[in-house]
Design an enzyme around this catalytic site. Sequence first.
Site, PDB file in Angstrom:
ATOM      1  N   ARG A  47     -60.130  11.940  19.390  1.00 25.22           N
ATOM      2  CA  ARG A  47     -58.713  12.207  19.604  1.00 25.22           C
ATOM      3  C   ARG A  47     -58.327  12.399  21.068  1.00 25.22           C
ATOM      4  NH1 ARG A  47     -57.613  16.262  14.466  1.00 25.22           N
ATOM      5  NH2 ARG A  47     -57.706  14.581  12.966  1.00 25.22           N
TER       6      ARG A  47
ATOM      7  N   HIS B 104     -51.351  19.173  18.375  1.00 22.91           N
ATOM      8  CA  HIS B 104     -51.677  19.157  16.966  1.00 22.91           C
ATOM      9  C   HIS B 104     -52.458  20.382  16.528  1.00 22.91           C
ATOM     10  CE1 HIS B 104     -52.856  17.747  13.117  1.00 22.91           C
ATOM     11  NE2 HIS B 104     -54.110  17.571  13.432  1.00 22.91           N
TER      12      HIS B 104
END
Lengths: 218, 260, 645
Positions: C338, C409
């Site tokens: 990510r 996130h």
Amino acid sequence: MNAIIGLWRSTIGKKIAMSLTGLLLVGFLISHMISNVLVFVDGASLDLYGAWLRGFGPLLWIPRLILLGAVVIHIAAAYQLSALARAGRGGSYRDHDRPASTYASRTMRWGGVLILVFIIFHILHYTVGIIHPDFRVGEVGRNLVRGMESKPVALFYLVSMIALGAHFLHGIWSVFQTLGINHPTWNRWRRGIAIGLTVLVAGGFASIPAAALLGWLR
Amino acid sequence: MSTMRLTLKVWRQASPEAKGEFRTYPVEADEHMSFLEMLDVVNEGLIAAGEEPIAFDHDCREGICGSCGMMINGKAHGPRAATTACQLHMRSFKDGDHILIEPFRASAFPVIRDLVVDRSSFDRIIQAGGYVSVGTGAAPDGNAILVPKEMAERAMDAAQCIGCGACVAACPNASAMLFTAAKVSHLAMLPQGQPERHRRVLGMVEQMDSEGFGGCTNFAECEAACPKQISIENIARMNRDFLKASLREREETGAGAVSN
Amino acid sequence: MTGAPDVPMQLDDRIPDGPLAEKWDRHRSALRLVSPANKRKYHVIVVGSGLAGASAAASLAELGYNVSCFCFQDSPRRAHSIAAQGGINAAKNYQNDGDSVERLFRDTIKGGDFRSREGNVYRLSQVSADIIDQCVAQGVPFAREYGGLLANRSFGGAQVSRTFYARGQTGQQLLIGAYQALERQIARGAVQMYTRHEMLDLVVIDGRARGIVVRDMVTGAIESHAGHDVVLATGGYGNVFYLSTNAKGCNVTAAFRAWKRGAGFANPSFTQIHPTCIPVSGEYQSKLTLMSESLRNDGRVWVPLKQDDTRLPRDIPDAERDYFLERKYPSFGNLAPRDIASRAAKEACDEGRGVGRGGLGVYLDFATAISRLGEDVIRERYANLFEMYERITGENPYQTPMRIYPAVHYTMGGTWVDYNLMSTLPGLHVIGEANFSDHGANRLGASALMQGLADGYFVLPYTIGDYIAGTKFAEVDTSHSAFAEAEQQVRDRTARLLAINGSRSVDSFHKELGKLMWDHCGMARSREGLELALRRIPELRAEFWADVRVLGSADTLNQSLEKAGRVADFMEFAELMCRDALEREESCGGHFRVEYQTPDGEALRNDDEFAHVAVWEYRGEGVPAKRNVEQLEFEFVQLATRSYK
């Protein structure tokens, strides 16, 4: 017995009771309708049928009481469910869009009341005969034809049969759902059976006042 | 980018006891805004004008937590099928539209404030049996329980329920049958749910009825309003299970009793 | 130097000795037990009802503890764990592709860029398999193969298929499982559930956490709850950025209040930016929506080769596209972890090659997969995600590529805990995203659900008993003066917020703070930017306390007031984050300092000076927080440069 009482206490149980009593009444109406359309053959056939029924004497009260019981249970459940629904809804919406429900489903309650009024009228009209212009015991065919001579009465019969049709349409489909008969593969049959029975029973009955209004019934 | 001018009519109610009323607010919205973002804009304007902002439940704003829910022009979650209010976007409206916004109404969902309602009745329905009684640590290997793919998929269809209450809000009877049936079905379709299948449906239906929801009369409005498109097939399944369970239940077991 | 006397913070990680694979078993067997008859006498307060909180509350109640559980939502089922899409990892090796506890452990340590503890991570990998078993038994409808066995998929950054999933709603299904277990205990009377209650302070008596002060969000009542242990399962603090994939209600307040009461806060700057979110569409944007990372299994990420290319994506020929992840990281390609994928997207946009409104977006294109597998296969895999994208953007991703952009996130940082998941404050346990323990500087996809449930089902229920059994508790109830004091502080603060009656809304301050943090403490951080933020945050905080407008009263449902309290804490917490980012002079995982990078722009770790956990200690109002250090020991893993090329 506890199971039955337990069932009746629940909303689902009341619906099941409505379904089962409804089915019983549908069964009766099918046979009643078939015997009624004998009037199109001739009055005498109807008279014979009536004589056969009267032949049972007091025993005839057994099916009558069963039917009466079914009607009472059907109405009691409907009344209680309506009251629960009203209480459950609480306040009403300023705007409530109901895209999914059908006209038939939304008129079940008032349609049911109309049918009840009709049943009472119908029994007084053709079974007891006290609101019949010229009632003669045993002359079923003649009674039927004479009873339909009044246009308002025939019209009332016709309207009631339309209400019965709407009630059937949602009621029969609803029976499947309430008794748990729902499977994507077979679901189109549910609608089909509901429509078929509606056309058969309500249509069959309605044909008599319709014929009377058109002057075809003699 | 296209801007639209809208007129909102919003239910305002200061407290559970207060008598509510509709108030009218004009707003300028962008077509790419979500419905709740549009309400945020209204609220910013209200705060600037010294009026308390409109209270509405919301959290994830991605259609999964089930917090948001309101009647938008008479429809639970608004005009778009399979869409929660937070995922409804203003492109579903057009310039000049009037939008009526009301809380979900049901006796079992009392209004707390404005558009916020109390849905704790749903939690109590789950407490009455909406689980598999398996303590932590007692589970066999995951692959020891075979679940046909199709059954897993159908269980998932029912398990997707987000508990938002749109089914109750949309039902003319304010019935919670779709919510209850979704949980009953989710577990009834899996092997894990079998041991408690009958006791679960009896307990949950009893609780559902005692919360003051109306009964189901098969309008099917719930299915149309459900943002997760949960089918009334689940209601039929619950009815079937309930009938079977009622007839088979022995008195000594006592439906709905909970043990560790 | 002012403030408290300079006693160093006790940071004993309590990692048991012995071989890695045996640590947890040995430890578990040695933990003290509370007798079954006595458990009922111990009251455990669990704050939060997400995966960690619900699983812990249910499991503790099953064991016999007297549990109270609090959540700010109207039902425990709404906690933000519910939004996790992709899946949950477990070292089951059902696919026979060579997975093992050891491999999951190594992947997680490497994925976290060597900033997590070996002992904790190994235990996480060990219990991962039990989680799947537990969830299956609860009736979680995981995806299945035709033979009825559990299905798996591979997930961002992993070269084995170890991810279990339930369509794109794995978090929902796992949370519903834990919620059902919790509701079962509520029905038994073993858990007292408090919904619409927000924790506003922690009460510490004689150096131990002994209770909390909460606000009933419906009536506004300030209430005290006393107990023998407080468990924080309050999630992450990503909303400090205002725009994030977190739910609107997610906040740092509980953890921050605990910090002010003495619980060390670890690595606050470690935040994860998720690469596949739907880009911002305008000023009014209130949150960002994540599109599951699983999309990268079949989607190809690209931008136009040319700057400011305004052609429609279908009009740009392949030769004029830059599939930058495939180009830069040939072995992982579109599945690069990510942090790496996010930074690559940012670089492409910084070069002026971004797409969509404002140029802050890259394409995620399914055309290749659709032509290879057919639209039906893609539909089966991602239908709900594609529908979600279409609902939000109005574009059909079967026909035109999705536009995505990174968004905040997850927060790897959190309250510091030892191996027993206890903070530096005895009696305060912290689980799930709220603690810092397992993900180091970057979390792997599908590992958040694993950690939340590991903590709640399989770690805390053992370790909490050790604390309780080993402690002589003083008799304490809510009549203790510490509760009255804490309640008064909460009331004063609430009254103060309502009295300001300034000119700006809470949201306007939150947005301003968020922008500042995104610009200077987001995907790329620099000394200059962080110093600027550290100057600006106190000013903004002062403006907030002078000019915020919170209408209404304290004794009703008041959403502005709730937000104001949370934003006030973010205003202070942001400073801690920036300081942490400033003082960590290296790049690792989600923390990228522009000063520390290789010539080709990759993160440059500094293991000699920073292979440690930074634990921040509160030292009083107006006194700078103190940075303490827990050195990380790597006995079993070789520190290496993380390469995904």
